[in-house]
Design a protein around this motif. Structure first.
Motif, mmCIF file in Angstrom:
data_model
loop_
_atom_site.group_PDB
_atom_site.id
_atom_site.type_symbol
_atom_site.label_atom_id
_atom_site.label_comp_id
_atom_site.label_asym_id
_atom_site.label_seq_id
_atom_site.Cartn_x
_atom_site.Cartn_y
_atom_site.Cartn_z
ATOM 1 N N VAL A 1 39.010 52.985 40.773
ATOM 2 C CA VAL A 1 39.445 51.574 41.029
ATOM 3 C C VAL A 1 40.592 50.937 39.968
ATOM 4 O O VAL A 1 41.474 50.711 40.129
ATOM 5 N N LEU B 1 36.542 47.793 48.696
ATOM 6 C CA LEU B 1 37.280 47.643 47.405
ATOM 7 C C LEU B 1 37.312 46.242 46.859
ATOM 8 O O LEU B 1 37.073 46.251 45.865
ATOM 9 N N SER C 1 35.855 45.356 43.260
ATOM 10 C CA SER C 1 36.873 44.789 42.380
ATOM 11 C C SER C 1 36.394 43.569 41.838
ATOM 12 O O SER C 1 36.522 43.176 40.750
#
Length: 189
Positions: free
Chosen positions: A63, A105, A109
């Motif tokens: 990521v 995600l 994150s």
């Protein structure tokens, strides 16, 4: 078309591990970049993003290769989704441009961003603690003897500032500051 993107932050780091992972996914083209991720100014990534077309697939290993904060990353994922480009993250084993992928995600994150903020807070607290204990941080200053020697050489009026700097290790800014503080004047020869 299947694109791979590999990035490291410094020239000293290598891309071998990322490249091996991307090659195993049979990418048609792998873009390599050595540039910090703290900003979006990554020329090769920007060029790649402009070239992606509907139906293309972008594969990254982790990521943090695309963005350093949640907002930056989600904005990019949103853009890719709007353009019908699939983003696949090897580390997670999932497509990030689908609904569940975006949710996961976002959480991942946000956790990574929180970790960076915690590290910054710890660093700041450590510096504050050291200062409270009287520990001097930063570069060591020049000794009084070094500064006195530099002043003596300056008073002799036969050496340039650069020569004094080289001989004593006292920088010209320190020397000029000391001259000004002592209100010294050089005799004209």
């Amino acid at each position: 078309m299947i694109y791979g993107y590999a990035r490291v932050s410094t020239k000293e780091q290598n891309l071998e591990t990322q490249l091996a992972q991307l090659e195993s996914f049979k990418c048609d083209l792998i873009i390599e970049e050595k540039h910090t991720g703290s900003t979006m100014k990554r020329p090769k990534l920007e060029t790649l993003l402009q070239e992606l077309k509907a139906g293309d697939k972008l594969i990254i290993t982790r990521v943090d290769r695309l963005g350093r904060n949640t907002q930056q990353l989600l904005s990019l994922v949103e853009e890719l989704q709007d353009r019908d480009v699939t983003l696949y993250i090897i580390e997670l084993g999932m497509e990030a441009t689908h609904r569940n992928g975006k949710l996961f995600l976002t959480i991942l994150s946000a956790l990574a961003e929180n970790e960076r903020e915690l590290l910054a807070e710890k660093r700041t607290a450590g510096i504050k603690n050291a200062r409270e204990k009287g520990i001097k941080l930063g570069r060591k200053g020049k000794s009084k003897e070094q500064v006195e020697h530099a002043i003596d050489l300056w008073k002799q009026n036969d050496k340039t500032i650069k020569q004094i700097e080289n001989a004593t290790g006292v920088s010209k800014s320190i020397l000029y500051r000391e001259i000004h503080k002592r209100e010294l004047k050089r005799e004209l020869v």
